[in-house]
Scaffold this motif. Sequence first.
Motif, PDB file in Angstrom:
ATOM      1  N   PHE A 101       3.693   2.405 -10.647  1.00  0.00           N
ATOM      2  CA  PHE A 101       4.068   1.658  -9.443  1.00  0.00           C
ATOM      3  C   PHE A 101       3.111   1.919  -8.280  1.00  0.00           C
ATOM      4  CE2 PHE A 101       7.848   1.529 -12.015  1.00  0.00           C
ATOM      5  CZ  PHE A 101       8.283   0.222 -11.825  1.00  0.00           C
ATOM      6  N   LEU A 102       2.498   3.090  -8.253  1.00  0.00           N
ATOM      7  CA  LEU A 102       1.467   3.322  -7.240  1.00  0.00           C
ATOM      8  C   LEU A 102       0.256   2.417  -7.476  1.00  0.00           C
ATOM      9  CD1 LEU A 102       1.486   7.221  -6.841  1.00  0.00           C
ATOM     10  CD2 LEU A 102       2.525   5.514  -5.352  1.00  0.00           C
ATOM     11  N   ILE A 103      -0.067   2.204  -8.748  1.00  0.00           N
ATOM     12  CA  ILE A 103      -1.166   1.298  -9.076  1.00  0.00           C
ATOM     13  C   ILE A 103      -0.834  -0.124  -8.644  1.00  0.00           C
ATOM     14  CG2 ILE A 103      -2.380   0.201 -11.005  1.00  0.00           C
ATOM     15  CD1 ILE A 103      -2.261   2.925 -12.451  1.00  0.00           C
ATOM     16  N   GLN A 104       0.412  -0.529  -8.867  1.00  0.00           N
ATOM     17  CA  GLN A 104       0.819  -1.870  -8.433  1.00  0.00           C
ATOM     18  C   GLN A 104       0.674  -2.024  -6.917  1.00  0.00           C
ATOM     19  OE1 GLN A 104       4.306  -3.897 -10.168  1.00  0.00           O
ATOM     20  NE2 GLN A 104       4.593  -2.089 -11.448  1.00  0.00           N
ATOM     21  N   GLY A 105       1.127  -1.012  -6.183  1.00  0.00           N
ATOM     22  CA  GLY A 105       0.997  -1.072  -4.727  1.00  0.00           C
ATOM     23  C   GLY A 105      -0.454  -1.150  -4.285  1.00  0.00           C
ATOM     24  N   ALA A 106      -1.336  -0.371  -4.948  1.00  0.00           N
ATOM     25  CA  ALA A 106      -2.755  -0.396  -4.589  1.00  0.00           C
ATOM     26  C   ALA A 106      -3.386  -1.748  -4.900  1.00  0.00           C
ATOM     27  CB  ALA A 106      -3.493   0.714  -5.333  1.00  0.00           C
ATOM     28  N   ILE A 107      -3.026  -2.329  -6.049  1.00  0.00           N
ATOM     29  CA  ILE A 107      -3.590  -3.629  -6.425  1.00  0.00           C
ATOM     30  C   ILE A 107      -3.154  -4.714  -5.443  1.00  0.00           C
ATOM     31  CG2 ILE A 107      -3.532  -5.445  -8.174  1.00  0.00           C
ATOM     32  CD1 ILE A 107      -3.404  -3.246 -10.293  1.00  0.00           C
ATOM     33  N   VAL A 108      -1.857  -4.702  -5.108  1.00  0.00           N
ATOM     34  CA  VAL A 108      -1.355  -5.694  -4.146  1.00  0.00           C
ATOM     35  C   VAL A 108      -2.063  -5.530  -2.802  1.00  0.00           C
ATOM     36  CG1 VAL A 108       0.654  -6.390  -2.791  1.00  0.00           C
ATOM     37  CG2 VAL A 108       0.883  -5.994  -5.243  1.00  0.00           C
ATOM     38  N   GLY A 109      -2.217  -4.289  -2.330  1.00  0.00           N
ATOM     39  CA  GLY A 109      -2.900  -4.051  -1.067  1.00  0.00           C
ATOM     40  C   GLY A 109      -4.351  -4.497  -1.112  1.00  0.00           C
ATOM     41  N   LEU A 110      -5.035  -4.221  -2.231  1.00  0.00           N
ATOM     42  CA  LEU A 110      -6.446  -4.584  -2.357  1.00  0.00           C
ATOM     43  C   LEU A 110      -6.634  -6.091  -2.415  1.00  0.00           C
ATOM     44  CD1 LEU A 110      -9.251  -3.337  -2.600  1.00  0.00           C
ATOM     45  CD2 LEU A 110      -8.976  -3.348  -5.080  1.00  0.00           C
ATOM     46  N   LEU A 111      -5.817  -6.774  -3.252  1.00  0.00           N
ATOM     47  CA  LEU A 111      -5.926  -8.232  -3.334  1.00  0.00           C
ATOM     48  C   LEU A 111      -5.542  -8.885  -2.007  1.00  0.00           C
ATOM     49  CD1 LEU A 111      -4.408  -8.905  -6.890  1.00  0.00           C
ATOM     50  CD2 LEU A 111      -6.816  -8.919  -6.217  1.00  0.00           C
ATOM     51  N   GLY A 112      -4.486  -8.360  -1.387  1.00  0.00           N
ATOM     52  CA  GLY A 112      -4.062  -8.909  -0.103  1.00  0.00           C
ATOM     53  C   GLY A 112      -5.116  -8.727   0.974  1.00  0.00           C
ATOM     54  N   SER A 113      -5.804  -7.583   0.945  1.00  0.00           N
ATOM     55  CA  SER A 113      -6.854  -7.347   1.937  1.00  0.00           C
ATOM     56  C   SER A 113      -8.023  -8.306   1.727  1.00  0.00           C
ATOM     57  CB  SER A 113      -7.332  -5.894   1.862  1.00  0.00           C
ATOM     58  OG  SER A 113      -7.981  -5.632   0.630  1.00  0.00           O
ATOM     59  N   ALA A 114      -8.349  -8.612   0.467  1.00  0.00           N
ATOM     60  CA  ALA A 114      -9.429  -9.562   0.202  1.00  0.00           C
ATOM     61  C   ALA A 114      -9.073 -10.950   0.727  1.00  0.00           C
ATOM     62  CB  ALA A 114      -9.719  -9.624  -1.296  1.00  0.00           C
ATOM     63  N   THR A 147     -16.379 -10.532  17.149  1.00  0.00           N
ATOM     64  CA  THR A 147     -17.271  -9.552  16.531  1.00  0.00           C
ATOM     65  C   THR A 147     -16.783  -9.282  15.112  1.00  0.00           C
ATOM     66  OG1 THR A 147     -17.706  -8.513  18.676  1.00  0.00           O
ATOM     67  CG2 THR A 147     -18.261  -7.245  16.708  1.00  0.00           C
ATOM     68  N   LEU A 148     -17.431  -9.916  14.142  1.00  0.00           N
ATOM     69  CA  LEU A 148     -17.093  -9.721  12.727  1.00  0.00           C
ATOM     70  C   LEU A 148     -18.158  -8.828  12.104  1.00  0.00           C
ATOM     71  CD1 LEU A 148     -16.113 -13.399  11.821  1.00  0.00           C
ATOM     72  CD2 LEU A 148     -14.555 -11.467  12.058  1.00  0.00           C
ATOM     73  N   THR A 149     -17.768  -7.631  11.703  1.00  0.00           N
ATOM     74  CA  THR A 149     -18.705  -6.670  11.135  1.00  0.00           C
ATOM     75  C   THR A 149     -18.218  -6.203   9.774  1.00  0.00           C
ATOM     76  OG1 THR A 149     -17.591  -4.793  12.200  1.00  0.00           O
ATOM     77  CG2 THR A 149     -19.346  -5.891  13.445  1.00  0.00           C
ATOM     78  N   ALA A 150     -19.143  -5.672   8.995  1.00  0.00           N
ATOM     79  CA  ALA A 150     -18.766  -5.122   7.687  1.00  0.00           C
ATOM     80  C   ALA A 150     -17.798  -3.956   7.857  1.00  0.00           C
ATOM     81  CB  ALA A 150     -20.025  -4.662   6.945  1.00  0.00           C
ATOM     82  N   GLU A 151     -17.982  -3.205   8.920  1.00  0.00           N
ATOM     83  CA  GLU A 151     -17.084  -2.075   9.179  1.00  0.00           C
ATOM     84  C   GLU A 151     -15.648  -2.540   9.399  1.00  0.00           C
ATOM     85  OE1 GLU A 151     -16.588   1.635  12.370  1.00  0.00           O
ATOM     86  OE2 GLU A 151     -18.188   0.159  12.604  1.00  0.00           O
ATOM     87  N   LEU A 152     -15.478  -3.678  10.108  1.00  0.00           N
ATOM     88  CA  LEU A 152     -14.139  -4.217  10.345  1.00  0.00           C
ATOM     89  C   LEU A 152     -13.476  -4.612   9.031  1.00  0.00           C
ATOM     90  CD1 LEU A 152     -11.863  -5.324  12.116  1.00  0.00           C
ATOM     91  CD2 LEU A 152     -13.215  -7.422  12.405  1.00  0.00           C
ATOM     92  N   PHE A 153     -14.221  -5.288   8.154  1.00  0.00           N
ATOM     93  CA  PHE A 153     -13.654  -5.719   6.871  1.00  0.00           C
ATOM     94  C   PHE A 153     -13.314  -4.523   5.986  1.00  0.00           C
ATOM     95  CE2 PHE A 153     -16.287  -9.667   7.709  1.00  0.00           C
ATOM     96  CZ  PHE A 153     -15.195 -10.419   8.125  1.00  0.00           C
ATOM     97  N   LEU A 154     -14.221  -3.553   5.925  1.00  0.00           N
ATOM     98  CA  LEU A 154     -13.970  -2.379   5.085  1.00  0.00           C
ATOM     99  C   LEU A 154     -12.784  -1.568   5.599  1.00  0.00           C
ATOM    100  CD1 LEU A 154     -17.642  -1.177   4.432  1.00  0.00           C
ATOM    101  CD2 LEU A 154     -16.100  -2.294   2.809  1.00  0.00           C
ATOM    102  N   THR A 155     -12.693  -1.424   6.912  1.00  0.00           N
ATOM    103  CA  THR A 155     -11.570  -0.682   7.493  1.00  0.00           C
ATOM    104  C   THR A 155     -10.253  -1.394   7.225  1.00  0.00           C
ATOM    105  OG1 THR A 155     -13.002   0.165   9.253  1.00  0.00           O
ATOM    106  CG2 THR A 155     -10.633   0.255   9.634  1.00  0.00           C
ATOM    107  N   SER A 156     -10.222  -2.712   7.398  1.00  0.00           N
ATOM    108  CA  SER A 156      -9.003  -3.482   7.153  1.00  0.00           C
ATOM    109  C   SER A 156      -8.579  -3.389   5.686  1.00  0.00           C
ATOM    110  CB  SER A 156      -9.210  -4.947   7.550  1.00  0.00           C
ATOM    111  OG  SER A 156      -9.549  -5.056   8.915  1.00  0.00           O
ATOM    112  N   ALA A 157      -9.565  -3.484   4.782  1.00  0.00           N
ATOM    113  CA  ALA A 157      -9.250  -3.375   3.350  1.00  0.00           C
ATOM    114  C   ALA A 157      -8.721  -1.991   3.005  1.00  0.00           C
ATOM    115  CB  ALA A 157     -10.497  -3.693   2.528  1.00  0.00           C
TER     116      ALA A 157
END
Length: 415
Positions: free
Chosen positions: A333-346, A375-385
Amino acid sequence: LRRWGNEVPLGWFVALRFMWEQRSQNALMVTGVGVGVGVLVFISALIGGLQTSLIDRTTGTQAHVVVTALELEGRPVLEADPADSVAYLRRVERPIQRIRSIPDFRKHERNIATVGGVTATAPVATGPALAMRGATERSVVVMGADAERLENVIAIRQNVVKGSYGVNGTDVVLGVDLATDLGVGLGDRVRLRTARGEGQLFIVRGLVDMGNQGLNKSWALMSLRNAQTLLELGGASTSIYVRVRDLYAADAAAQRIGRVTGLTSRSWMESNAQLLTALESQSASTTMIRFFVIVSVAIGIASVLVVSVIQRSREIGILRAMGTSRGGILRIFLIQGAIVGLLGSAVGCGMGAGLSVGFQAAVRNADGSPLFPFTLTAELFLTSAAVATFAGVLAAIVPARRAARLDPAEAIRYG
């Protein structure tokens, strides 16, 4: 998924199998996370852009550090005697600050150059004067400096709207609003004088728009020598403008410059304390918005996974009966939560970027420039993900622990 069964670790295989069988439910959950991350990216890009724009406009018209002659400080007249029982009431008033110059500014420049982080310096002669054209008079601020050296500290040339930034001989560059008030244009003559002298005639070689009405109505830029003559400074300057490499280290640089020169040294941060306070308040509000967005995302993920645990009780019981450890169930279930968070962040990063670009293109000023900079930066996207993925794992802890504690026999019987 069956084909991958022998290649993928059990935790990942079961997690992916559960998610595939509940794909509609998980698609809604990923969409919810995406909306939350999209809002996070949009708000962060907007606030970041506004802050960057404000700071650029502020520091674009002034030096990072301004060094002036040592200011006069008041001293108490009465000294208290420790053995005296009489208390004296006294008020120390700061003396009137006269226009004071720095005669040996070249020596101080060499000392300033030794301070770490300093990238450029420019001696400047400034003072009040009157600009006259016919019967029209306007108060101005004379600023005399070598054009090339001042350009290294404050960007002037990019803000010239007519003519050029040339201050050789009797050339002068005026603020656009000042030129309008005086009714002068390129090649016209204007007389500048101080209260103590008749002044001299200058030829207008350029008009500058610094994006600040106060400067546009008052600036008169000329050579250092002409300003020294007009203001009767001899061979002295009134200040030294300094540019530092790190904008936000200006305070520390100003303190070091003050120590090595013995002069008064102020950074742009000290001169714009109210602006910095407003920016800090803005950052605090952005942090609160981020916090509540992440909490909402986490609650949504946790709610769906709790329902999933209830629906999957029998399967969990069978896995436990087949020898799967509590840690293995927890991991599913931790894997499920991580996958949902990762896909949702993308999904959210793409949504936030698209919304930012679309909003910036749709809402513009009259001159065509963006009304709201983003201001759209790679740091913003990586931090949000990273934040969304962490929130997904964190939200999955409670349902995962509940699944791990299920009794195999009861889960199979009543599941």
